[in-house]
Design a protein around this motif. Sequence first.
Motif, PDB file in Angstrom:
ATOM      1  N   LYS A  78       0.866  -1.180   0.000  1.00  0.00           N
ATOM      2  CA  LYS A  78       0.000   0.000   0.000  1.00  0.00           C
ATOM      3  C   LYS A  78       0.902   1.228   0.000  1.00  0.00           C
ATOM      4  O   LYS A  78       1.651   1.466   0.950  1.00  0.00           O
ATOM      5  CB  LYS A  78      -0.916   0.000   1.225  1.00  0.00           C
ATOM      6  N   ILE A  79       0.828   2.025  -1.083  1.00  0.00           N
ATOM      7  CA  ILE A  79       1.827   3.062  -1.346  1.00  0.00           C
ATOM      8  C   ILE A  79       1.181   4.437  -1.267  1.00  0.00           C
ATOM      9  O   ILE A  79       0.078   4.658  -1.785  1.00  0.00           O
ATOM     10  CB  ILE A  79       2.464   2.853  -2.727  1.00  0.00           C
ATOM     11  N   LEU A  80       1.907   5.371  -0.650  1.00  0.00           N
ATOM     12  CA  LEU A  80       1.516   6.773  -0.617  1.00  0.00           C
ATOM     13  C   LEU A  80       2.600   7.580  -1.332  1.00  0.00           C
ATOM     14  O   LEU A  80       3.776   7.525  -0.961  1.00  0.00           O
ATOM     15  CB  LEU A  80       1.365   7.278   0.820  1.00  0.00           C
ATOM     16  N   ILE A  81       2.206   8.316  -2.370  1.00  0.00           N
ATOM     17  CA  ILE A  81       3.127   9.171  -3.112  1.00  0.00           C
ATOM     18  C   ILE A  81       2.968  10.597  -2.608  1.00  0.00           C
ATOM     19  O   ILE A  81       1.870  11.161  -2.641  1.00  0.00           O
ATOM     20  CB  ILE A  81       2.858   9.105  -4.627  1.00  0.00           C
ATOM     21  N   ALA A  82       4.055  11.185  -2.133  1.00  0.00           N
ATOM     22  CA  ALA A  82       4.027  12.538  -1.585  1.00  0.00           C
ATOM     23  C   ALA A  82       4.578  13.514  -2.610  1.00  0.00           C
ATOM     24  O   ALA A  82       5.734  13.379  -3.047  1.00  0.00           O
ATOM     25  CB  ALA A  82       4.832  12.606  -0.297  1.00  0.00           C
ATOM     26  N   ALA A  83       3.778  14.487  -3.008  1.00  0.00           N
ATOM     27  CA  ALA A  83       4.178  15.490  -3.999  1.00  0.00           C
ATOM     28  C   ALA A  83       4.849  16.647  -3.275  1.00  0.00           C
ATOM     29  O   ALA A  83       4.195  17.598  -2.846  1.00  0.00           O
ATOM     30  CB  ALA A  83       2.966  15.967  -4.787  1.00  0.00           C
ATOM     31  N   CYS A  84       6.158  16.570  -3.131  1.00  0.00           N
ATOM     32  CA  CYS A  84       6.925  17.595  -2.416  1.00  0.00           C
ATOM     33  C   CYS A  84       7.702  18.510  -3.345  1.00  0.00           C
ATOM     34  O   CYS A  84       8.545  19.282  -2.880  1.00  0.00           O
ATOM     35  CB  CYS A  84       7.877  16.934  -1.419  1.00  0.00           C
ATOM     36  N   ASP A  85       7.449  18.418  -4.630  1.00  0.00           N
ATOM     37  CA  ASP A  85       8.006  19.391  -5.567  1.00  0.00           C
ATOM     38  C   ASP A  85       6.992  20.512  -5.702  1.00  0.00           C
ATOM     39  O   ASP A  85       6.085  20.479  -6.539  1.00  0.00           O
ATOM     40  CB  ASP A  85       8.275  18.734  -6.922  1.00  0.00           C
ATOM     41  N   THR A  86       7.143  21.520  -4.862  1.00  0.00           N
ATOM     42  CA  THR A  86       6.193  22.634  -4.822  1.00  0.00           C
ATOM     43  C   THR A  86       6.685  23.833  -5.618  1.00  0.00           C
ATOM     44  O   THR A  86       6.138  24.923  -5.477  1.00  0.00           O
ATOM     45  CB  THR A  86       5.954  23.049  -3.366  1.00  0.00           C
ATOM     46  N   PHE A  87       7.703  23.626  -6.433  1.00  0.00           N
ATOM     47  CA  PHE A  87       8.297  24.743  -7.174  1.00  0.00           C
ATOM     48  C   PHE A  87       8.015  24.664  -8.667  1.00  0.00           C
ATOM     49  O   PHE A  87       7.575  25.635  -9.277  1.00  0.00           O
ATOM     50  CB  PHE A  87       9.816  24.777  -6.925  1.00  0.00           C
ATOM     51  N   ARG A  88       8.260  23.494  -9.281  1.00  0.00           N
ATOM     52  CA  ARG A  88       8.125  23.357 -10.735  1.00  0.00           C
ATOM     53  C   ARG A  88       6.661  23.341 -11.150  1.00  0.00           C
ATOM     54  O   ARG A  88       5.856  22.592 -10.596  1.00  0.00           O
ATOM     55  CB  ARG A  88       8.823  22.086 -11.215  1.00  0.00           C
ATOM     56  N   SER A  89       6.318  24.123 -12.135  1.00  0.00           N
ATOM     57  CA  SER A  89       4.949  24.153 -12.632  1.00  0.00           C
ATOM     58  C   SER A  89       4.608  22.812 -13.276  1.00  0.00           C
ATOM     59  O   SER A  89       5.368  22.300 -14.103  1.00  0.00           O
ATOM     60  CB  SER A  89       4.784  25.270 -13.670  1.00  0.00           C
ATOM     61  N   GLY A  90       3.482  22.238 -12.893  1.00  0.00           N
ATOM     62  CA  GLY A  90       3.035  20.972 -13.435  1.00  0.00           C
ATOM     63  C   GLY A  90       3.549  19.756 -12.700  1.00  0.00           C
ATOM     64  O   GLY A  90       3.196  18.632 -13.073  1.00  0.00           O
ATOM     65  N   ALA A  91       4.368  19.934 -11.673  1.00  0.00           N
ATOM     66  CA  ALA A  91       4.925  18.779 -10.967  1.00  0.00           C
ATOM     67  C   ALA A  91       3.839  17.994 -10.247  1.00  0.00           C
ATOM     68  O   ALA A  91       3.819  16.755 -10.267  1.00  0.00           O
ATOM     69  CB  ALA A  91       5.994  19.240  -9.977  1.00  0.00           C
ATOM     70  N   VAL A  92       2.920  18.705  -9.593  1.00  0.00           N
ATOM     71  CA  VAL A  92       1.838  18.029  -8.868  1.00  0.00           C
ATOM     72  C   VAL A  92       0.896  17.351  -9.849  1.00  0.00           C
ATOM     73  O   VAL A  92       0.457  16.210  -9.631  1.00  0.00           O
ATOM     74  CB  VAL A  92       1.083  19.034  -7.975  1.00  0.00           C
ATOM     75  N   GLU A  93       0.588  18.032 -10.962  1.00  0.00           N
ATOM     76  CA  GLU A  93      -0.297  17.429 -11.958  1.00  0.00           C
ATOM     77  C   GLU A  93       0.329  16.185 -12.573  1.00  0.00           C
ATOM     78  O   GLU A  93      -0.369  15.209 -12.875  1.00  0.00           O
ATOM     79  CB  GLU A  93      -0.620  18.447 -13.053  1.00  0.00           C
ATOM     80  N   GLN A  94       1.636  16.206 -12.776  1.00  0.00           N
ATOM     81  CA  GLN A  94       2.315  15.043 -13.334  1.00  0.00           C
ATOM     82  C   GLN A  94       2.180  13.839 -12.408  1.00  0.00           C
ATOM     83  O   GLN A  94       1.853  12.729 -12.849  1.00  0.00           O
ATOM     84  CB  GLN A  94       3.792  15.358 -13.560  1.00  0.00           C
ATOM     85  N   LEU A  95       2.402  14.039 -11.117  1.00  0.00           N
ATOM     86  CA  LEU A  95       2.256  12.938 -10.163  1.00  0.00           C
ATOM     87  C   LEU A  95       0.799  12.503 -10.046  1.00  0.00           C
ATOM     88  O   LEU A  95       0.518  11.322  -9.812  1.00  0.00           O
ATOM     89  CB  LEU A  95       2.786  13.355  -8.793  1.00  0.00           C
TER      90      LEU A  95
END
Length: 662
Positions: free
Chosen positions: A482-499
């Motif tokens: 059971k996996i949790l992916i943490a989106a900690c790239d809060t700088f690059r535009s589109g990083a959260v959307e990519q994940l």
Amino acid sequence: MLDSFEILTTSGVVLWSRSYDLVGPSIINGLIRDVFIEEKVLPGASVADDASAARNPPYKKDKYTLKWTTVKDLGLIFVAVYQSLLQISWIDKLLDNVKTIFVELYGDQLRKPHTSVVECDFDAYFDQQLRELEGSVDSRSPPLKLQEKDLTPSSSSDTGDEPPPPIPGLLYGKYKLISINATSIDATPIPTPDTSRPTTPLVGHLLSGSAGPKGSSRRAKKAAALSANISSGEETSRRKSKPNKAAPKKLRKWDADGFADEDDEVTLDYSATSPGVDGGDGVGESAKAAVEDIRSETFGTRTGKGQFVLKDLDNEVHSILQGANAKKASDTTTPNSVLGSSLGAISGLFRNIVGGKVLTKADLEKPMRGIEEHLLKKNVAREAAVRLCEGVERELIAVKTGSFESVEATIRTSMESSLRKILTPTTSLDLLRAITSTTSPSALNPLASRRPYVISIVGVNGVGKSTNLSKLAFFLLQNDFKILIAACDTFRSGAVEQLRVHARNLKELAQREGRGEVELFEKGYGKDAANIAKDAVAYAAAQQFDVVLIDTAGRRHNDARLMSNLEKFGQLANPDKIFMVGEALVGSDSVAQARNFNAAFGAGRHLDGFIISKCDTVGDMVGSLVSMVHATGIPVVFLGVGQHYGDLRTLNVGWAVGMLMS
């Protein structure tokens, strides 16, 4: 570029074939009839023995060229078909390698009596060789550019004036139409586009039927052509309507803290979930593209205990080819010779050593310089190349060159020994065992409590951190975690959307196979990455997640301000493993990257492993991974070999040795 590849017997039974274009049966039948039945052997051809494909002259029929090779004792014929206009430099090597692999895999079955057909699951082996050989050529030579032709229709009343300019986009659209809508089943070339005037041309693509007076300006011709193409009603409406002048773009104002000052309260954070969207992931169900199924057996195997471990097809193929080359070298070598050509460029450096001589440091001085230069061409850093040469030199000093084979074997064994000392890890790389012991502690240790296993991914910009994180997540899903992916790239535009897209695809694949669960933990942009990672670990512990995969922002290794944030990140997130993603094609700069990232987490904390991405783009120039391991002592855990979730492999030292010595 390859049209067809056939493996058949001398009795006419096709054992395996692969077609990329429709090739008529008369093409290969002509080769069988002229060369093997009527024995119209071309000059230099070797039908009687198992010669290399390079020794057999090409057979040409119609517009095709056929290259071929044989295996006499098994009665096999290997044929490659391609168009005569093409020049494929690697076709002979493809034939020889496929012949070696096929005989190794299915030779025992074919040698059984009364056997004419075998079950051949040969697609993966052939695709691997084709991909590798094509990639080695594409990475060294720029793609050819086709000369564009003007397909503009000529006017029927041409009076010698300057021809009108070509219609923009007509050339691209014409060829696109041919490639998509072609329904002919024969393999004839693409016909020459019809340059005559169409019956009902499109509005805006018409040319003027009457030529203006000589000497008129281009503007006058354009106006005349435009007036001829518009009806009276359209002309009237166009004269009346004038295009509205575009409103000037409103400038965005920024305050002293670097945030946008929006009067209309418009947010710039597009990672927030849109209201009324299905699934809460920002994409409706109707807009979700179908995720391609990935067969687990193509990139890994399941053990008897149920664990899924990665495999590497390249290792199997290369081991077969290396074994065949070694056997061929032992069969063709003669006594008292020093070194043959089967070992490659490095072995050729020892040709001046006489057999029966006890090697000294003076004898090896010149060959060692040649080995060092060879390794530098493979992207190995100089200090790593020197260390490898020193190891080989220690193994060869005081060795008596009794025969050809002994020197060849000594060189290979010494180089492999030195390479193993660099690449062999000092800690365990059994990631599955480490995760299981953390999530399910032993009852013998009452102080241990269940907690999630935390893995952080770091690296410079653009190396593929998010992509390789998703590959690692897919591998862990195969083991029911059971996996949790943490989106900690809060700088690059589109990083959260990519994940978010990766998490959605992985969730769909996990539901199809019924293995594992995956979820995305995100807090948008502009937040502190270390605090988000800390909150993600706490959330994972509360929700009984097994693994937390933390994605971080890319940063240059020589930027002290950005690198200093990693120490705080390591303290708050406290990951069990920190993996750095490095590019296989980065070159000598990989040493500085590895050292700076390894020292960025403060005293007592360092990297735990490397993930080398884009290994499918460098061919045999794999020196970067050797350099990174040499600079830090940190092992290589995974290799990225493609852009799919299943394109993740483990490092095999034998494979690295073969690449470096090729």
